[in-house]
Motif scaffolding. Structure first.
Motif, PDB file in Angstrom:
ATOM      1  N   ASN A   1      -3.068  -3.000   5.446  1.00  9.16           N
ATOM      2  CA  ASN A   1      -3.069  -2.424   6.781  1.00  9.16           C
ATOM      3  C   ASN A   1      -4.496  -2.435   7.333  1.00  9.16           C
ATOM      4  O   ASN A   1      -5.406  -1.865   6.720  1.00  9.16           O
ATOM      5  CB  ASN A   1      -2.545  -0.986   6.730  1.00  9.16           C
TER       6      ASN A   1
ATOM      7  N   ARG B   1       3.063  -4.656  -1.620  1.00 12.63           N
ATOM      8  CA  ARG B   1       1.712  -4.091  -1.621  1.00 12.63           C
ATOM      9  C   ARG B   1       1.474  -3.169  -0.424  1.00 12.63           C
ATOM     10  O   ARG B   1       0.771  -2.180  -0.537  1.00 12.63           O
ATOM     11  CB  ARG B   1       0.682  -5.226  -1.573  1.00 12.63           C
ATOM     12  N   GLY B   2       2.025  -3.535   0.741  1.00  6.82           N
ATOM     13  CA  GLY B   2       1.685  -2.806   1.956  1.00  6.82           C
ATOM     14  C   GLY B   2       2.898  -2.287   2.702  1.00  6.82           C
ATOM     15  O   GLY B   2       3.948  -2.924   2.733  1.00  6.82           O
TER      16      GLY B   2
ATOM     17  N   GLY C   1      -2.826  -1.910   0.927  1.00  9.79           N
ATOM     18  CA  GLY C   1      -1.572  -2.522   1.343  1.00  9.79           C
ATOM     19  C   GLY C   1      -1.722  -3.558   2.431  1.00  9.79           C
ATOM     20  O   GLY C   1      -0.726  -4.084   2.921  1.00  9.79           O
TER      21      GLY C   1
ATOM     22  N   ASN D   1      -1.163   3.335   0.810  1.00  8.86           N
ATOM     23  CA  ASN D   1      -0.951   3.007   2.222  1.00  8.86           C
ATOM     24  C   ASN D   1      -0.968   4.247   3.109  1.00  8.86           C
ATOM     25  O   ASN D   1      -0.484   4.221   4.236  1.00  8.86           O
ATOM     26  CB  ASN D   1       0.384   2.278   2.395  1.00  8.86           C
TER      27      ASN D   1
END
Length: 807
Positions: free
Chosen positions: A707, A256-257, A705, A313
């Motif tokens: 972050n 995801r990140g 993501g 991201n």
């Protein structure tokens, strides 16, 4: 290594490896093997599950679940996308697209590596690599995938009707015809006689599935997954070799990140899908994010997957090229059908589309760039026989509804007559044969798959958090018209009918070869990655899949993607192994809102505010960010609930601080409804200028993501010339900072984006309707809040202004 992301905190106890490979398709599998073979610690993160021989679904019930959408309990193989001008079919499983492709390993023709080829609407297609650069790597991949041509000259393969028909059509039309290399085991080992159903011995590196394989049984099921294991797919080849060399392959791990890690390298965040959740809905957005760090990160999640990851991201990569999302192409894919072929005498001609692998042969139509074969303006293409499994032939026969009804009616009338007349004829084979029909529709039909050099002018972006592709057939219409004309010529010489895909009525196509999104270039103004797939400005970050291609391959792209990855790995392994420190200089995360002791008798209030506006990534000045964001359609909005625990203390406190919850939506920051993890609101804070008050907003949230980001906003309330009270109280200047920062840490935080938001009059009216109180004295609490608000406004716009203006 760079030091971007220094405000994102450290990752104590997080697993660290030399390289992470995201995805296990043609780019990722090659990279995993090459890096593991060289002794690097490699982790492969694949979102799908493994598919050993015999596990590919075939029944209607199983096929209905053979799709990828974990939130709906679907952990299947096929991932289908529908965009406004095109659609795409990709794969989710260990081995990526190799599980469902048609095995073709054609090289990109030399003259199709174009340089500065102009495109409609501006720009150009440019390949920073050549055929000579890739030929050694083409050789290496072909050896690993044990490429073989269809043994058409040997029995029983010489009876393949579709192959014979394609060769005949090419000859009559004066076109090039060939048997392309296929990643299929027709013989158990090199030099052995090809025969269907023979055992295939394991290579020296073994087989990660641990199950037996057999040579191709000619069932036409390649695109559904080969249950015999006859396909030399990536799980049987590169991934088995990678695991043998020590690579750690993890399935059902969805990334995801992504972000640069403090001190160098990269941090990857992922979720794990539990096999026990298959078949039931799962709130996958709530799955816990896990963290792993690495020195090198290889993105190979496919054109759609990799580009989506980079877009969601993007806030973590401030220096990334603005070409991200550009140069989308469907590789010219087009599927049509020839129907009811006839022989020269007018009789039925079988084509037997279900016999053999899906593709056995290819017709190549030259490009204007091909030496000695110049056709002005033509963009070259291939036409290949597109076989299908036998179940499709049954569906085709039963789809002929009028004929089927007629045959069924005759059969039922015949059986009724036999009952009424008490006929002694008990054998009904002829009647059943008549019911089934002659099968000429399915037996005499064949799909034609075209692909070639369409125009790579599509743009991929996020739209309300979802991946969107802006590409249509309009600029490629001359290409598709030429391809369809050749397909119609093939139908004509086979004395067959011709039928376009139903989607063509709307001038739509479906691609199984999406390309572009993070294209190669010579510099960041031209592409996202260099000719070796390394992202400009981010050493150690590589895109090694179809997303890196700056235009169509023209031929089936699998071999070219794998060869580009193999070439990139040579460059990676030539460089000394990076061992950056991972302590960084990360700022400490901001504290959560201080817990307040609230009296049981205290009365609080809350209200919900919604604001909309525009921002620009990389801008530091809100006004400039708003101007550019408006021009480019880069929107940001939030919906926040302000909660005052104790109204009396809120009014008395000079900071007038309240908590905020809610969400932020911004495609440039990763998507919709990004939850606010902590929020602070200050109403009418006094500044050094006694004629000014400021409303402050501070929101901790994260992009899609994971972050961390901080939105810092302020409204300046001051008496400027003109009627400005509404503008001042409804205009919010914002900066989005990297990491979760407190007021004292803002000075060192990188500004990710800036812009301006505003509350619209309808939103203001809705906000007024959201005021709620709780506690024993609600009306008094509202009165105190309103008195503070109106009193401060009166002081700013009347009393203080009067003091300044009157001598």
């Amino acid at each position: 290594m760079n030091d971007h992301g220094r405000h994102q905190g450290t990752f104590p106890g997080a697993e660290h490896v030399d390289a992470i490979v995201v995805g296990s398709g043609f780019g990722g599998a090659v990279a995993a093997y090459r890096l593991a073979e060289a002794g690097r610690r490699v982790v492969v993160l694949e979102r799908g599950k493994p598919y050993p021989p015999g596990s590919f679904p075939r029944t209607p019930a199983a096929m209905a679940r053979n799709l990828w959408d974990p939130s709906e309990g679907l952990h299947g193989l096929f991932d289908l996308w529908s965009f406004r001008g095109t659609g795409a079919v990709v794969s989710s499983g260990l081995g990526g697209g190799s599980l469902i492709y048609a095995n073709v390993l054609l090289r990109k023709p030399e003259h199709w590596f174009v340089r500065e080829s102009p495109l409609p609407g501006g720009g150009y297609e440019h390949w920073p690599v050549t055929r000579a650069d890739l030929d050694p790597h083409y050789d290496a991949v072909e050896r690993m995938l044990q490429a073989q041509r269809y043994p058409f000259g040997l029995p029983p393969y010489d009876a393949t009707a579709k192959t014979r028909a394609m060769r005949e059509a090419a000859g009559r039309l004066g076109l090039e015809w060939e048997l392309p290399p296929l990643a299929v085991a027709f013989a158990p080992e090199p030099g052995a006689r090809p025969l269907p159903g023979l055992p295939v011995p394991d290579p020296p590196y073994g087989n990660l599935h641990g199950l037996p394989r057999t040579t191709c049984r000619l069932r036409g099921e390649c695109d559904l997954g080969c249950n015999d294991g006859a396909k030399n797919s990536l799980d049987h080849t590169y991934l088995s070799a990678a695991e043998h060399a020590g690579a750690d392959i993890r399935t059902l791990h969805e990334v995801r990140g992504l972000a640069p890690a403090p001190g160098g390298g990269y941090v990857v965040r992922y979720v794990v899908h539990d096999p026990r959740d298959e078949g039931r809905r799962t709130p996958t957005r709530r799955l816990p994010l896990r963290t792993i760090t690495c020195d090198r990160l290889v993105l190979a999640a496919g054109t759609l997957g990799t580009t989506y990851l980079l877009l969601t991201n993007r806030s973590a990569f401030p220096g990334m090229s603005r070409r991200l999302g550009a140069r989308f192409s469907g590789n010219g894919d087009l599927l049509t059908t020839v129907l009811r072929a006839r022989d020269d005498a007018g009789g039925h001609r079988p084509l037997e589309g279900s016999r053999g692998p899906v593709i056995t042969s290819a017709i190549r139509v030259p490009d204007a760039l091909d030496s000695g074969r110049r056709v002005p303006g033509r963009r070259g293409f291939y036409v290949q026989d597109a076989g299908y499994p036998p179940m499709v032939e049954w569906l085709a026969e039963f789809a002929g509804v009028p004929g089927q009804f007629r045959r069924a009616a005759f059969f039922l009338l015949g059986r009724l007559r036999a009952v009424l007349t008490r006929s002694p004829q008990t054998r009904i084979n002829a009647e059943l044969a008549a019911l089934l029909g002659d099968g000429h529709l399915s037996d005499g039909s064949l799909g034609l798959l075209g692909m070639g050099r369409d125009v790579p002018d599509g743009v991929m972006r996020l739209r309300r958090g979802y991946l969107d592709v802006d590409w249509t057939t309009r600029t490629s219409m001359a290409f598709f018209t030429g391809m369809r004309a050749t397909m119609q010529d093939i139908a004509r010489v086979l004395r067959a009918g011709y039928r376009d895909s139903p989607l063509w009525l709307a001038r739509r196509v479906i691609t199984v070869h999406p390309l572009g999104g993070a294209p190669m270039g010579r510099h960041p103004g031209e592409g996202v990655v260099d000719g070796y797939g390394q992202v400009f400005g981010y050493p150690g970050l590589h895109v090694l899949d179809g997303a890196a291609l700056p235009g169509p391959v023209g031929a089936n792209p699998a071999l070219t993607i794998a060869a580009l990855s193999d070439r990139a790995c040579d460059r990676i392994l030539e460089a000394p192994a990076a061992r950056p420190g991972r302590t960084g200089t990360a700022a400490a995360p901001a504290p959560a809102p201080a817990a307040r002791t609230v009296s049981r008798e205290a009365t609080g209030l809350s209200f919900t505010e919604e604001m909309h506006g525009h921002v620009t990534l990389g801008a530091a000045d809100p006004a400039e960010g708003e101007r550019l964001g408006r021009a480019n359609g880069h929107r940001l909005m939030f919906r926040l609930t302000v909660t005052v625990d104790d109204g009396e203390r809120f009014v008395a406190d000079a900071g007038h601080e309240a908590a905020m919850t809610g969400w932020v939506s911004c495609d440039e920051l990763g998507g919709e409804h990004l939850p606010v993890q902590a929020g602070w609101f200050n109403l009418f804070v006094r500044e050094e200028d006694p004629a000014c008050r400021r409303m402050r907003y501070r929101l901790h949230f994260a992009d899609a993501g994971g972050n961390p980001l901080t939105l810092v906003g302020w409204k300046d309330v001051r008496d400027d010339p003109g009627a400005d009270a509404w503008r001042d109280t409804s205009t919010l200047y914002v900066r989005v900072l990297e990491g979760h920062t407190g007021p004292a840490g803002d000075g060192g935080a990188r500004v990710v984006a800036a812009g301006v938001l505003a509350i619209r009059l309808p939103d203001l009216l809705r906000m007024l309707a959201t005021f709620r109180t709780r506690g024993p004295d609600g009306p008094a609490c509202l009165a105190r809040f309103g008195g503070l608000f109106l009193g401060e406004l009166w002081e700013v716009y009347h009393e203080l202004a009067g003091r300044v203006r009157v001598p």
